[in-house]
Write an enzyme that holds these catalytic residues in place. Structure first.
Site, PDB file in Angstrom:
ATOM      1  N   ARG A 256       0.673  -1.156   0.080  1.00  0.00           N
ATOM      2  CA  ARG A 256      -0.010  -0.110  -0.021  1.00  0.00           C
ATOM      3  C   ARG A 256       0.793   1.246   0.215  1.00  0.00           C
ATOM      4  O   ARG A 256       1.836   1.258   0.697  1.00  0.00           O
ATOM      5  CB  ARG A 256      -0.888  -0.138   1.348  1.00  0.00           C
ATOM      6  CG  ARG A 256      -1.746  -0.988   1.149  1.00  0.00           C
ATOM      7  CD  ARG A 256      -2.819  -1.050   2.285  1.00  0.00           C
ATOM      8  NE  ARG A 256      -3.784  -2.498   2.325  1.00  0.00           N
ATOM      9  CZ  ARG A 256      -4.710  -2.468   2.892  1.00  0.00           C
ATOM     10  NH1 ARG A 256      -4.875  -1.876   4.324  1.00  0.00           N
ATOM     11  NH2 ARG A 256      -5.511  -3.753   3.004  1.00  0.00           N
ATOM     12  N   ARG A 271       1.585   1.438  10.210  1.00  0.00           N
ATOM     13  CA  ARG A 271       1.405   1.811   8.863  1.00  0.00           C
ATOM     14  C   ARG A 271       2.405   1.871   7.873  1.00  0.00           C
ATOM     15  O   ARG A 271       3.412   2.783   7.855  1.00  0.00           O
ATOM     16  CB  ARG A 271       0.763   3.121   8.902  1.00  0.00           C
ATOM     17  CG  ARG A 271      -0.255   3.530   7.798  1.00  0.00           C
ATOM     18  CD  ARG A 271      -0.710   4.928   7.751  1.00  0.00           C
ATOM     19  NE  ARG A 271      -1.528   5.066   8.995  1.00  0.00           N
ATOM     20  CZ  ARG A 271      -2.717   5.040   8.853  1.00  0.00           C
ATOM     21  NH1 ARG A 271      -3.439   4.869   7.868  1.00  0.00           N
ATOM     22  NH2 ARG A 271      -3.630   5.304   9.961  1.00  0.00           N
ATOM     23  N   GLU A 343      -6.976  -0.828  14.758  1.00  0.00           N
ATOM     24  CA  GLU A 343      -7.427  -1.957  13.983  1.00  0.00           C
ATOM     25  C   GLU A 343      -6.692  -3.037  13.608  1.00  0.00           C
ATOM     26  O   GLU A 343      -5.179  -2.740  13.393  1.00  0.00           O
ATOM     27  CB  GLU A 343      -7.881  -1.423  12.738  1.00  0.00           C
ATOM     28  CG  GLU A 343      -8.452  -2.307  11.778  1.00  0.00           C
ATOM     29  CD  GLU A 343      -8.557  -1.951  10.180  1.00  0.00           C
ATOM     30  OE1 GLU A 343      -8.326  -2.821   9.503  1.00  0.00           O
ATOM     31  OE2 GLU A 343      -8.758  -0.754  10.140  1.00  0.00           O
ATOM     32  N   SER A 346     -10.486  -6.891   9.873  1.00  0.00           N
ATOM     33  CA  SER A 346     -11.664  -6.023   9.252  1.00  0.00           C
ATOM     34  C   SER A 346     -12.401  -7.056   8.456  1.00  0.00           C
ATOM     35  O   SER A 346     -11.860  -7.786   7.773  1.00  0.00           O
ATOM     36  CB  SER A 346     -11.309  -5.028   8.333  1.00  0.00           C
ATOM     37  OG  SER A 346     -12.264  -4.258   7.885  1.00  0.00           O
ATOM     38  N   ARG A 383       0.560  -6.417  11.423  1.00  0.00           N
ATOM     39  CA  ARG A 383       0.364  -5.358  12.557  1.00  0.00           C
ATOM     40  C   ARG A 383      -0.057  -5.880  13.904  1.00  0.00           C
ATOM     41  O   ARG A 383       0.037  -5.329  14.922  1.00  0.00           O
ATOM     42  CB  ARG A 383      -0.831  -4.361  12.000  1.00  0.00           C
ATOM     43  CG  ARG A 383      -1.140  -3.247  12.939  1.00  0.00           C
ATOM     44  CD  ARG A 383      -2.453  -2.604  12.873  1.00  0.00           C
ATOM     45  NE  ARG A 383      -2.207  -1.573  11.538  1.00  0.00           N
ATOM     46  CZ  ARG A 383      -2.811  -0.727  11.156  1.00  0.00           C
ATOM     47  NH1 ARG A 383      -3.914  -0.203  11.803  1.00  0.00           N
ATOM     48  NH2 ARG A 383      -2.807   0.319  10.104  1.00  0.00           N
TER      49      ARG A 383
END
Length: 419
Positions: A256, A271, A343, A346, A383
């Site tokens: 990403r 991130r 988070e 998801s 993460r």
């Protein structure tokens, strides 16, 4: 892509959905107008083509001057048919382009609003109470010889890293545990491609609002996936499935660009541009999609229990769902040094939205081909290491290994390295 027939029958549903997302509800009227004009153009084209066929029979029977006059009229009619077809095609393409920019209808019950308007559904476990000043995951990771950000930046740039020693072993243990759980639940394991064609990326809805986050290899006209949801959703593209549900679980690297996140979470591995993830994916009958969504959430919660993390479950607000999702639940693990939940999983119910774009169908009870529903859910990702290190740390900088991970990592405790 939304269902045009359903839109005609109940345009108010899309208007309500758009408002809940904070999107333009005027698109409904534009869609209905284009749809009506396209159908009218198609009707005109079909009528003219029928007239053309009938006229052709008259020409074949005519003689002399009458035939010459009819041939002139036949030529005019052919041009009119061609123009009518072109107009119908133009309106169809315009309608399709507009449709592809419209997000999925949200599910009844999804909270309206933006990123901060989520609803907490459940809170599980108590945040740890330390009798010492806790270290953050990067300080712990460096002390354990598990995370090397400095060399990651040297080799690849900002937001890249190395997982080294017990860091690499911890990630392998975590993802192996996730794969084991999914396989035991009946998922078919996969290693998918991480480079996909534009139609795969666009079909899953990642080239709209999130296009800036996607890495593109322009010379090859391929995209690096930000989640294995993309190759899993496209796996049955242009196919008709005889049996449902079909459940797959994929272990892949994900990429990403993190465009628009400048200055956010720059410390450590929260991130980053590259990470590994185990992703669940389900194709099911649309009538079963809501129940399947709750199953995916339960499998995520099962994994969080295994790694002994305190977490909460949130119902994500409509404006933060992304284009494809009709409903999304996140599990957020407690991060002690940030004094908040972040988070880690998801799961999204995309209903028939992706399947319509990718032409994935099934035969219903009446033998008709209908779009399937698609759903996805994170089962583990890099993460998670953040929460595992911080919640299970000890005063001496060592980290307790959750029991479920020990058979994969071969350690009960991660010990600081001697420097």
């Amino acid at each position: 892509m939304i269902d045009l027939r359903a839109l005609r029958e109940d345009p108010g549903a899309l208007r309500d959905s758009q408002r809940a997302r904070g999107e333009d509800d005027g698109v409904v009227d534009r869609l209905l107008d284009l749809d009506e004009r396209r159908r009218s153009a198609l009707s005109s084209f079909e009528r003219m083509r029928s007239e053309q066929k009938s006229f052709g029979k008259s020409v074949s029977k005519a003689q002399g001057e009458e035939r010459q006059a009819l041939l002139v009229r036949a030529k005019e009619l052919a041009q009119q048919v061609k123009e009518a077809e072109a107009e119908a095609d133009r309106l169809g393409a315009e309608l399709d382009e507009l449709l592809r920019g419209v997000p999925n209808l949200i599910e009844d019950g999804a909270p309206p609003g933006g990123e901060q308007d989520f609803v907490v559904l459940d809170t599980v476990g108590e945040p740890p109470a330390f009798d010492f000043e806790p270290k953050d995951h990067l300080e712990l990771g460096e002390g354990l010889g598990a995370i090397d950000m400095e060399r990651g930046a040297k080799v690849s740039g900002a937001r890249f890293y190395y997982l080294t020693g017990v860091g690499a072993r911890l990630q392998h243990a975590l993802l192996n545990l996730a794969m084991e759980q999914a396989i035991e639940a009946g998922f078919v394991p996969m290693y998918p491609p991480v480079l996909v064609k534009p139609e795969s990326m666009e079909g899953t809805g990642f080239l709209g609002a999130h296009a800036a986050e996607v890495y593109q290899l322009r010379q090859e006209d391929l995209y690096l996936v930000g989640t294995s949801e993309v190759p899993l959703a496209a796996y049955h593209m242009d196919e008709i499935l005889d049996e449902l549900p079909r459940r797959y679980v994929a272990w892949s690297s994900c990429f990403r660009r993190e465009a628009g996140s400048y200055g956010k979470d720059t410390r450590g591995i929260i991130r980053v541009h590259q990470f590994d993830k185990v992703e669940m994916f389900s194709y099911c009958d649309p009538a079963d999609a809501h129940a399947e969504h709750l199953r995916l959430l339960e499998w995520e919660r099962e994994m969080l229990a295994k790694v002994e993390l305190p977490y909460r479950v949130i119902d994500v607000a409509a404006g933060d769902l992304g284009a494809s999702a009709a409903r999304k639940y996140d599990c957020e693990a407690w991060v002690p040094t940030q004094n908040t939940y972040r988070e880690v999983t998801s799961t999204s119910n995309c209903t028939e939205f992706q399947a319509r774009r990718l032409a994935v169908r099934h035969r219903d009870a009446n033998g008709k081909n209908q779009p399937v529903a698609t759903l996805n859910g994170t089962l583990a990702t890099t993460r998670w290491i953040v929460a595992i290190l911080e919640n299970h740390q000890r005063a001496d900088g060592s980290v307790h290994v959750p029991e479920a991970l020990r058979k994969f990592i071969g350690l009960d405790v991660l010990e600081p390295v001697k420097r």
